[in-house]
Design a protein around this motif. Structure first.
Motif, PDB file in Angstrom:
ATOM      1  N   LYS A  81       0.835  -1.216   0.000  1.00  0.00           N
ATOM      2  CA  LYS A  81       0.000   0.000   0.000  1.00  0.00           C
ATOM      3  C   LYS A  81       0.865   1.259   0.000  1.00  0.00           C
ATOM      4  O   LYS A  81       0.613   2.203  -0.751  1.00  0.00           O
ATOM      5  N   VAL A  82       1.888   1.276   0.858  1.00  0.00           N
ATOM      6  CA  VAL A  82       2.727   2.482   0.975  1.00  0.00           C
ATOM      7  C   VAL A  82       3.530   2.697  -0.303  1.00  0.00           C
ATOM      8  O   VAL A  82       3.668   3.831  -0.780  1.00  0.00           O
ATOM      9  N   PHE A  83       4.035   1.614  -0.901  1.00  0.00           N
ATOM     10  CA  PHE A  83       4.838   1.740  -2.123  1.00  0.00           C
ATOM     11  C   PHE A  83       3.995   2.285  -3.283  1.00  0.00           C
ATOM     12  O   PHE A  83       4.415   3.205  -3.993  1.00  0.00           O
ATOM     13  N   ILE A  84       2.788   1.722  -3.458  1.00  0.00           N
ATOM     14  CA  ILE A  84       1.909   2.192  -4.550  1.00  0.00           C
ATOM     15  C   ILE A  84       1.496   3.646  -4.295  1.00  0.00           C
ATOM     16  O   ILE A  84       1.515   4.476  -5.218  1.00  0.00           O
ATOM     17  N   PHE A  85       1.175   3.968  -3.046  1.00  0.00           N
ATOM     18  CA  PHE A  85       0.840   5.346  -2.679  1.00  0.00           C
ATOM     19  C   PHE A  85       2.009   6.282  -3.042  1.00  0.00           C
ATOM     20  O   PHE A  85       1.808   7.355  -3.617  1.00  0.00           O
ATOM     21  N   ALA A  86       3.242   5.840  -2.727  1.00  0.00           N
ATOM     22  CA  ALA A  86       4.427   6.668  -2.990  1.00  0.00           C
ATOM     23  C   ALA A  86       4.610   6.919  -4.487  1.00  0.00           C
ATOM     24  O   ALA A  86       4.899   8.049  -4.897  1.00  0.00           O
ATOM     25  N   ILE A  87       4.426   5.880  -5.310  1.00  0.00           N
ATOM     26  CA  ILE A  87       4.582   6.062  -6.771  1.00  0.00           C
ATOM     27  C   ILE A  87       3.503   7.008  -7.305  1.00  0.00           C
ATOM     28  O   ILE A  87       3.774   7.868  -8.150  1.00  0.00           O
ATOM     29  N   ILE A  88       2.262   6.857  -6.811  1.00  0.00           N
ATOM     30  CA  ILE A  88       1.172   7.741  -7.270  1.00  0.00           C
ATOM     31  C   ILE A  88       1.489   9.189  -6.905  1.00  0.00           C
ATOM     32  O   ILE A  88       1.362  10.098  -7.742  1.00  0.00           O
ATOM     33  N   VAL A  89       1.917   9.419  -5.659  1.00  0.00           N
ATOM     34  CA  VAL A  89       2.238  10.789  -5.207  1.00  0.00           C
ATOM     35  C   VAL A  89       3.393  11.358  -6.033  1.00  0.00           C
ATOM     36  O   VAL A  89       3.350  12.514  -6.472  1.00  0.00           O
ATOM     37  N   PHE A  90       4.423  10.542  -6.271  1.00  0.00           N
ATOM     38  CA  PHE A  90       5.580  11.002  -7.049  1.00  0.00           C
ATOM     39  C   PHE A  90       5.167  11.352  -8.488  1.00  0.00           C
ATOM     40  O   PHE A  90       5.579  12.383  -9.032  1.00  0.00           O
ATOM     41  N   SER A  91       4.332  10.492  -9.094  1.00  0.00           N
ATOM     42  CA  SER A  91       3.877  10.737 -10.477  1.00  0.00           C
ATOM     43  C   SER A  91       2.999  11.985 -10.555  1.00  0.00           C
ATOM     44  O   SER A  91       3.116  12.780 -11.498  1.00  0.00           O
ATOM     45  N   LEU A  92       2.112  12.159  -9.558  1.00  0.00           N
ATOM     46  CA  LEU A  92       1.275  13.376  -9.521  1.00  0.00           C
ATOM     47  C   LEU A  92       2.151  14.616  -9.357  1.00  0.00           C
ATOM     48  O   LEU A  92       1.926  15.638 -10.010  1.00  0.00           O
TER      49      LEU A  92
END
Length: 468
Positions: A81-92
C-alpha cells in the motif's frame, strides 16, 4: 528475462527487483535531470537562474524530512500500500511540475514529488529484504541497483536533449509512464508486509528529522554561499541535533532508530563506509561536466555524452560483482575497489587544457565498472546481519545516510573547488588548475576512505554468498 533471475522460484521474486528498479530510476533521474534544464525553465518562468536552486533544494529537503518515517509507515500500513501510494504521489508531483506556471508552483510540486520519493525507494528495498533469503539478496539487489548508477549519468544527457528539442516540461512528464509501469507491476507482484508490534517514536522522529533537515540545508548552501559562517552554524546545529537524538534513543524503549543497530559490525562499517567513500565518488558526476563546460568551453550535451559511458560499464560491473564477492569476500573487494576508484578520480586531473576532452571517456568508463561493484557491495554488507526486528529501521537509516552522503560529496567537492579557485597562486589557467587539484584531493580522500573497510572480518558477508 535474464537467466540468473529465472533461478528465483516465484513470479514475485523474479519481478520484485524490477519494481524497485522503476522507483530508483525515477528518483535518480529526477535528482539529476533538472540540473541541465534549470536555465531554460528559469527563462520560461521569467526567473533568475540563481533562484531556480529552490526547485532542487525543496525536493532534497523533503526527502531528508520524510525518509526516517518510511519504515514505520511500511510496518503500519503494509509495504504494498505504501509503495503504490508513494509512486502515485511522485507521479502526480511530476505532473504538477510540468504544469507549473511560476516558481512557487514548481517548488510546491517538487515538495509533493519529494514526499513520494522519500517513501518509494526505502519501502521498495524493505520489501526486497523481507522477500529474499540472505544468499539471494545480493543478486536481487544487484538488479535493482542498476538504475541508481544509470540515472545520474543519463539525467544530464536526456535533460539536455529534451530541453534542446522538445521543452523542459518533458523532463517531468517522462516519469508518468515509468510510474504507471511501477504501479501495474506492484498491484500484481508487490508483497504486503506489515508488522504486528508498532510504536511510533514521535519525539525521536522530530529530533532526527530536524537533524537531517539542518544538515541537508547546510550541504545545499555550502555550494552557493558567499558567507560560510552562517552555513557552518546550521551544519554544527545539525550535528548537535544528532547528539540530542543519541541521548534520546539511549533512554527510550522503542526509538525510531535503535542504537543497538550500531552493535551490528557489518551495519556500522557499511553506514560509515557509505558516508566516507561517497565524499569523493558523488562529486565526480557534477565536477566533470562542470569542468568540461567551464574550462574547456564544450556544450552541456557534449559534457553529458562524455560522462555517459559510466552507465554502460556499470552494467558490466553488475554482471561481475557476484563472482567477485563470492571469490574475494567483502573486506578485500571493498578495500581494493575503493583504492581503485580513488586512483581513477586522481587520473581525471591528468589531461591538460590543450588535451582532447575525449581522453576523459576511458577513465570515466572504467570508473563506472568499479562504481557498480562499490555500491552493490556497500549496500548489501550493511544489510547482511540485520535481525528481522531491525530491517525496517535499519533500511530507513541506510536510505537517509545515502541521501546525506551524496549531499556531503557534492557540497564538499564544490567547497574544495572554490578554495582552489580563490587561491592567488593558481593564476595560470586558473579555473582548469582548480578543477585538477580538486580531483586530486577527492581522489586521495576516496583512497583513504577505503581503510574504513579494514574493520570488516574476512568472513563477513558469508551468509550472502550465492554459491552455497
Amino acid at each position: 528475462m535474464s537467466d540468473s533471475l529465472q533461478t528465483f522460484d516465484t513470479p514475485t521474486k523474479r519481478i520484485l527487483p524490477f519494481i524497485l528498479a522503476t522507483a530508483i530510476f525515477m528518483q535518480m533521474l529526477d535528482s539529476t535531470i533538472l540540473n541541465t534544464s534549470l536555465p531554460s525553465i528559469a527563462a520560461d518562468l521569467n526567473e533568475s537562474p540563481l533562484n531556480m536552486q529552490n526547485a532542487i533544494i525543496s525536493y532534497v529537503l523533503t526527502l531528508a524530512l520524510f525518509m526516517p518515517v518510511s519504515g514505520f509507515l511500511a510496518d503500519k500500513f503494509g509495504t504494498k500500500k505504501v509503495f503504490i501510494f508513494a509512486i502515485i504521489v511522485f507521479s502526480l508531483g511530476s505532473l504538477f511540475c510540468a504544469l507549473s506556471q511560476n516558481l512557487t508552483q514548481l517548488v510546491i510540486s517538487r515538495v509533493v514529488q519529494g514526499i513520494g520519493g522519500s517513501l518509494m525507494t526505502p519501502v521498495g528495498r524493505l520489501a526486497l529484504l523481507k522477500t529474499y533469503d540472505k544468499n539471494e539478496l545480493l543478486r536481487a539487489m544487484n538488479y535493482a541497483i542498476v538504475p541508481a548508477l544509470i540515472g545520474p549519468v543519463l539525467g544530464p544527457v536526456v535533460g539536455g536533449y529534451m530541453v534542446d528539442y522538445l521543452s523542459w516540461h518533458w523532463i517531468f512528464l517522462i516519469n508518468i509512464p515509468i510510474g504507471f509501469v511501477g504501479i501495474v507491476l506492484s498491484l500484481k507482484y508487490m508483497p504486503n508486509y506489515q508488522s504486528k508490534i508498532i510504536t511510533f517514536d514521535l519525539k525521536g522522529f522530530l529530533i532526527f528529522a530536524t537533524a537531517s533537515l539542518l544538515l541537508s540545508i547546510s550541504l545545499e548552501m555550502f555550494g552557493t554561499a558567499t558567507h560560510t559562517t552562517p552555513v557552518l552554524m546550521i551544519f554544527i546545529l545539525g550535528f548537535l541535533m544528532v547528539y540530542f537524538y543519541y541521548r534520546h534513543a539511549s533512554k527510550t524503549e522503542n526509538p525510531i532508530f535503535p542504537l543497538n543497530l550500531f552493535q551490528v559490525r557489518t551495519f556500522r562499517v557499511g553506514i560509515l563506509g557509505n558516508l566516507a567513500t561517497r565524499l569523493g565518488i558523488s562529486s565526480v558526476p557534477l565536477l566533470l561536466p562542470l569542468m568540461i563546460q567551464i574550462a574547456y568551453g564544450a556544450s552541456a550535451v557534449v559534457s553529458g555524452w562524455i560522462v555517459a559511458p559510466m552507465a554502460l560499464t556499470a552494467m558490466f560491473g553488475k554482471s561481475s560483482v557476484i563472482k567477485i564477492l563470492n571469490r574475494f569476500g567483502y573486506r578485500k573487494t571493498l578495500m581494493t575497489n575503493t583504492f581503485i576508484i580513488g586512483f581513477l578520480i586522481c587520473c581525471l586531473a591528468i589531461p591538460g587544457i590543450q588535451t582532447s576532452i575525449w581522453w576523459f571517456v576511458p577513465i570515466i568508463a572504467v570508473m563506472g565498472f568499479f562504481n557498480s561493484i562499490q555500491f552493490t557491495s556497500m549496500n548489501t554488507i550493511s544489510l547482511a546481519d540485520l535481525r528481522n526486528s531491525h530491517t525496517s529501521s535499519g533500511n530507513s537509516l541506510i536510505a537517509v545516510n545515502q541521501q546525506l552522503a551524496i549531499g556531503f560529496g557534492i557540497a564538499f567537492g564544490l567547497v574544495v573547488l572554490k578554495l582552489f579557485e580563490n587561491n592567488a597562486n593558481l593564476n595560470y589557467e586558473n579555473t582548469h588548475s582548480a578543477f585538477r587539484y580538486t580531483f586530486i584531493v577527492m581522489g586521495i580522500l576516496t583512497i583513504l576512505s577505503g581503510f574504513v573497510f579494514r574493520r570488516l572480518h574476512s568472513k563477513d558477508g558469508e551468509n550472502m554468498r550465492t554459491d552455497h
